[in-house]
Design a protein around this motif. Structure first.
Motif, PDB file in Angstrom:
ATOM      1  N   THR A   9       0.815  -1.211   0.000  1.00 17.46           N
ATOM      2  CA  THR A   9       0.000   0.000   0.000  1.00 17.46           C
ATOM      3  C   THR A   9       0.851   1.266   0.000  1.00 17.46           C
ATOM      4  OG1 THR A   9      -0.164  -0.062   2.418  1.00 17.46           O
ATOM      5  CG2 THR A   9      -1.917  -1.141   1.167  1.00 17.46           C
ATOM      6  N   THR A  14       1.843   0.399  -4.331  1.00 14.40           N
ATOM      7  CA  THR A  14       0.591   0.756  -5.001  1.00 14.40           C
ATOM      8  C   THR A  14       0.759   0.724  -6.514  1.00 14.40           C
ATOM      9  OG1 THR A  14      -0.131   2.119  -3.142  1.00 14.40           O
ATOM     10  CG2 THR A  14      -1.152   2.560  -5.274  1.00 14.40           C
ATOM     11  N   THR A  17       1.065  -2.943  -7.557  1.00 17.51           N
ATOM     12  CA  THR A  17      -0.229  -3.627  -7.461  1.00 17.51           C
ATOM     13  C   THR A  17      -1.106  -3.282  -8.645  1.00 17.51           C
ATOM     14  OG1 THR A  17      -0.143  -3.711  -5.045  1.00 17.51           O
ATOM     15  CG2 THR A  17      -2.320  -3.855  -6.053  1.00 17.51           C
ATOM     16  N   ASN A  18      -1.179  -2.008  -8.998  1.00 15.74           N
ATOM     17  CA  ASN A  18      -1.999  -1.590 -10.136  1.00 15.74           C
ATOM     18  C   ASN A  18      -1.499  -2.217 -11.433  1.00 15.74           C
ATOM     19  OD1 ASN A  18      -3.623   0.005  -8.494  1.00 15.74           O
ATOM     20  ND2 ASN A  18      -2.431   1.855  -8.835  1.00 15.74           N
TER      21      ASN A  18
END
Length: 302
Positions: A9, A14, A17-18
């Motif tokens: 996170t 982030t 992850t995207n």
């Protein structure tokens, strides 16, 4: 693939992850706080580092483990308590990743552990590649932290897991990381050389960070340390001048080292000291940078 990310996170996590979700992979984020809405059916939050948690029960069959966890270096003045938190958060998360992987019946194909170019220590004259030795001065907090951190990560090799230690330089992003703070004085027309201006900035665009991690996962012949820096580092004075040129702002008001040391204490080393780091291994494996020159990277971000 089934991909496990600790620190999923944060800034880099982030973006990663995207990227993985866009490419239809299953992503399992290790977190202390699982009460987060998953915005994608392929995104899962798994509790770890809390009393009674057993993340391994949900991670069998994972193909990739990525460890980005750790208290931010920019999270506050480096008191002894803060330094302890920075050090222990990295070492403890790495130990837990090793424990989880060792408990799995089927081991992941690759383990990617975050690291940092601070491994090499500080120099205005030397050039560092992956085969360069670690800094010998254990009084250098960052270098000592990275050495211990990497020693823990290397234990994954004992499990016969391909292990990559990604040594990050200064990661440039539009809204997160170091760049917004570096740009702010220029937006206010008070930008200028920080410290001597001779310190090296080994930078890398966040898009390349994501692409490089995906690259080392896909290329089975890549292992060990990998410098995640653009091939053309610059000195701080040139970095500032380039910001000014891209924004159409003056580069004129110097920021003296003494003032920063008073204001930031030991944390000022992140700004006042550096090292010239070259991504030799990525070059040998023919990785193509999207942003290999600073001006192009800044034009994209600013």
């Amino acid at each position: 693939m089934k991909i496990v990310i600790a620190g999923g996170t944060g800034f880099v996590g982030t973006a990663l992850t995207n990227h993985f979700l866009t490419n239809k992979h299953e992503v399992y984020i290790l977190t202390r706080n699982t009460n987060k809405p998953a915005h994608d059916p392929k995104l899962h939050y798994v509790e770890w580092l809390t009393e009674g948690s057993s993340p391994e029960s949900e991670l069998e069959g994972a193909d990739v483990f990525i460890n980005l966890a750790g208290v931010s270096l920019n999270s506050g003045r480096w008191t002894e308590e803060r330094k302890k938190a920075i050090f222990e958060s990295r070492v403890s998360s790495t130990k837990e990743m090793i424990r989880i992987m060792s408990s799995l019946k089927k081991k992941p194909a690759v383990y990617v552990n975050a690291s940092a170019v601070g491994y090499y220590g500080i120099s205005n004259t030397e050039t560092f590649v992956e085969s360069s030795p670690a800094a010998s001065d254990d009084h250098d907090f960052l270098a000592h932290t990275v050495k211990v951190w990497e020693q823990e990560a290397k234990r994954a090799e004992e499990l016969h897991i391909r292990t990559v230690r990604t040594r990050f330089g200064i990661i440039l992003g539009k809204d997160e990381g170091a760049l917004p703070k570096m740009v702010l004085p220029y937006r206010l027309f008070v930008g200028g050389t920080v410290g001597s201006g001779e310190q090296w900035v080994s930078w890398v665009h966040i898009e390349d960070v994501v692409s490089i991690i995906a690259f080392v996962i896909e290329h089975e012949d890549v292992n060990g340390p990998v410098n995640v820096t653009a091939p053309h580092p610059v000195q701080m004075k040139e970095f500032g001048q380039t910001i000014g040129r891209v924004l159409g702002r003056p580069h004129w008001l110097p920021v003296p080292s003494a003032g920063l040391k008073v204001m930031l204490g030991e944390m000022s080393t992140l700004i006042l000291d550096g090292q010239k780091v070259i991504p030799q291994k990525l070059g040998e494996h023919h990785y193509k940078f999207t942003y290999n020159e600073l001006e192009g990277a800044l034009k994209n971000l600013l």
